[in-house]
Design a protein around this motif. Structure first.
Motif, short mmCIF file in Angstrom:
data_model
loop_
_atom_site.label_atom_id
_atom_site.label_comp_id
_atom_site.label_asym_id
_atom_site.label_seq_id
_atom_site.Cartn_x
_atom_site.Cartn_y
_atom_site.Cartn_z
N ALA A 488 75.16 26.89 -76.85
CA ALA A 488 75.34 28.29 -76.43
C ALA A 488 74.07 29.11 -76.63
O ALA A 488 73.99 30.25 -76.15
N ASP A 489 73.08 28.57 -77.31
CA ASP A 489 71.92 29.36 -77.73
C ASP A 489 71.20 30.05 -76.57
O ASP A 489 70.82 31.23 -76.69
N TYR A 490 71.01 29.35 -75.47
CA TYR A 490 70.24 29.94 -74.36
C TYR A 490 70.98 31.11 -73.74
O TYR A 490 70.37 32.14 -73.39
N PHE A 491 72.28 31.00 -73.62
CA PHE A 491 73.06 32.11 -73.08
C PHE A 491 73.02 33.31 -74.02
O PHE A 491 72.82 34.45 -73.59
N LEU A 492 73.19 33.06 -75.31
CA LEU A 492 73.20 34.15 -76.27
C LEU A 492 71.85 34.84 -76.33
O LEU A 492 71.77 36.08 -76.42
N ASP A 493 70.76 34.06 -76.28
CA ASP A 493 69.42 34.67 -76.26
C ASP A 493 69.21 35.48 -74.98
O ASP A 493 68.63 36.58 -75.01
#
Length: 508
Positions: A488-493
């Motif tokens: 999920a990191d790329y979406f959250l960033d």
């Protein structure tokens, strides 16, 4: 790019299996055209015949899968020396066969009949704001889907079984972990945005926008993005969708005279689905290598084009003049104002398909929770409107005044599609990871979008996603395309940076 496996080295049983699978695929694709027609072109009173037609094709498809010797062929191929692509085909057919073989043909037929009857009932209920017209068929769907899940795996949570119908390669536990991360980040972010004093140009496209001209704008939008008209068409449907094959992938949209952006983004979204379908290898038509890798990946393509392209400032730098050619009343709107209008976070939005990029996921979570309660038996169908309204008030701070703008707004339950909704948010998360990888590989992607040049992005997505069909399972496909596990990191960033700048948030 995936290429057709050599038939010279393929075991005879493999060739026979592929021939049978192609026959099944053709039956299913014929049903798909009838389904498209039912939503787009069919006369209002065509349902009795269409219900029987789709039911018959559904039964034939099921019988061909479970009663035409496919199980014996799969057994013959257990220890065969297969290429990587051949092994992928066998893996996918085996998965479908094992699920289907546990379900009686009569149940498959009854589910299809119920879907055909539920669709017009849903349309009528929505038009008349009368949930009672749809409730009996929804209740029947719930009963049938519980029975369906019981046949497939009586020892599993039935919702987990139904989720696997749409996302067989992602464990529900992994999906829930990703959704939890999204919720934990977005809920406080949305609250902070609503408390902020930022003054976005939310009324940049206020006014009345003729629906016929919106259709022309939608066609121009597809032209801009590179839609191949020789392999598709655009029509209007109550609930926008895309369907078809690599040779004929059609899109639909819908119009609201007070919301031209709704049609623009709906059209771009469905274009994303269609461009995935168009990108599947022609030579693999009818086999799993010519089919999309399930709904999370499919949704990643629509959300990538809708959000990372269509809602970007670069896109509006080149597209705003096109918009203004169709609607001169917007001739004074600036690129910055258009970008802000495209990315505003709504205070009171009730409709999922009209939601902004952030609150959209709260819409998904509400449906996910209600579905789970329906399938588990913790919620009666008659109580759905009240629970729906309560959750909207709790999660989004708004309460629907009618069932039409509440629990009747989506088409999915008329199809009996329980387990479908989580793939929308999972697709958005995946889109961010794929787009970040594309930005790494494509020289000045933002500049290309600004110039209306999309060939490199098309080619990157086709090479890294579309051309593989179902060769890879979902997690492996993400690794193959991005070099990293699905996270999920790329979406959250992405949302933290984008909306932090738009709304001048302290957390950015």
């Amino acid at each position: 790019m995936a290429t057709e496996a050599s038939t010279e080295s393929a075991p005879e049983a493999y060739d026979e299996l592929v021939a049978k699978v192609k026959r099944i695929s053709n039956v299913q694709n014929a049903a798909g055209v009838l389904g498209w027609d039912q939503q787009v072109m069919m006369p209002d009173e065509g349902t009795p015949a269409r219900s029987q037609q789709l039911s018959a094709l559904s039964a034939i498809s099921h019988e061909l899968l479970v009663e035409d010797g496919i199980g014996d062929l799969l057994d013959d191929l257990d220890s065969a020396d297969l290429s990587e692509e051949q092994a992928a085909v066998v893996r996918e057919v085996r998965r479908e066969f094992e699920r289907a073989a546990r379900v009686p043909t009569e149940l498959v037929q009854e589910i299809s009949e119920t879907s055909s009857e539920a669709l017009p009932a849903w349309k009528e209920a929505k038009a008349e704001n009368d949930f009672s017209k749809f409730a009996p068929l929804l209740e029947r769907h719930v009963e049938l889907k519980r029975e369906y899940a019981e046949h497939i795996d009586p020892d599993k949570d039935p919702y987990e079984v139904l989720f696997a119908e749409f996302e067989p390669c992602l464990p529900l536990e992994q999906a829930e972990e990703i959704l939890d991360e999204v919720r934990e980040t977005l809920v406080p972010m949305i609250d902070e945005i609503r408390e902020s004093e930022s003054d976005l140009a939310t009324d940049a496209f206020a006014g009345t926008f003729d629906e016929d001209e919106q259709m022309e704008l939608s066609r121009s939008t597809l032209d801009t993005l590179g839609y191949p008209w020789e392999r598709g068409r655009i029509d209007v449907a109550p609930h926008p969708f895309s369907t078809g094959t690599m040779f004929d992938a059609r899109v639909t949209t819908r119009f609201d005279e007070s919301d031209p952006l709704g049609a623009v983004f709906s059209t771009i979204h469905e274009f994303g689905h269609a461009t995935y379908t168009h990108g599947l290898p022609d030579e693999q038509y009818g086999t799993p290598l010519g089919e999309a890798r399930d709904l999370s990946v499919h949704e990643s393509q629509s959300r990538l084009w809708e959000n990372h392209v269509g809602r970007s400032q670069a896109f509006w730098q080149q597209f705003l003049p096109t918009f203004q050619e169709h609607f001169s009343q917007s001739e004074d709107v600036t690129v910055e104002e258009a970008y802000e209008a495209a990315n505003q976070v709504y205070e009171d939005n009730l409709i999922r398909v009209e939601a902004d990029e952030l609150t959209y996921h709260m819409h998904i979570i509400i449906r996910f929770e209600i579905e789970r309660m329906l399938i588990s038996g913790d919620l009666d169908v008659e109580d759905v409107p009240e629970v729906w309204n309560d959750k909207y008030e709790e999660y989004l701070g708004v309460r629907p005044e009618t069932d039409s703008e509440g629990c009747l707004q989506d088409i999915h339950w008329s199809h009996g599609n329980f387990g479908y909704f989580p793939t929308y948010s999972l697709g958005s998360v995946m889109a961010a990871q794929l787009f970040a990888a594309a930005e790494e590989d494509i020289d000045d992607l933002d500049g290309q979008i600004r110039e209306g040049e999309f060939d490199d992005l098309h080619e990157w997505l086709t090479s890294n996603v579309h051309s593989h069909g179902q060769r890879y399972e979902t997690n492996d496909l993400v690794v193959e395309a991005t070099g990293e596990d699905f996270v999920a990191d790329y979406f959250l960033d992405y949302v933290t940076e984008k909306y932090g700048e738009l709304y001048d948030l302290d957390s950015a």
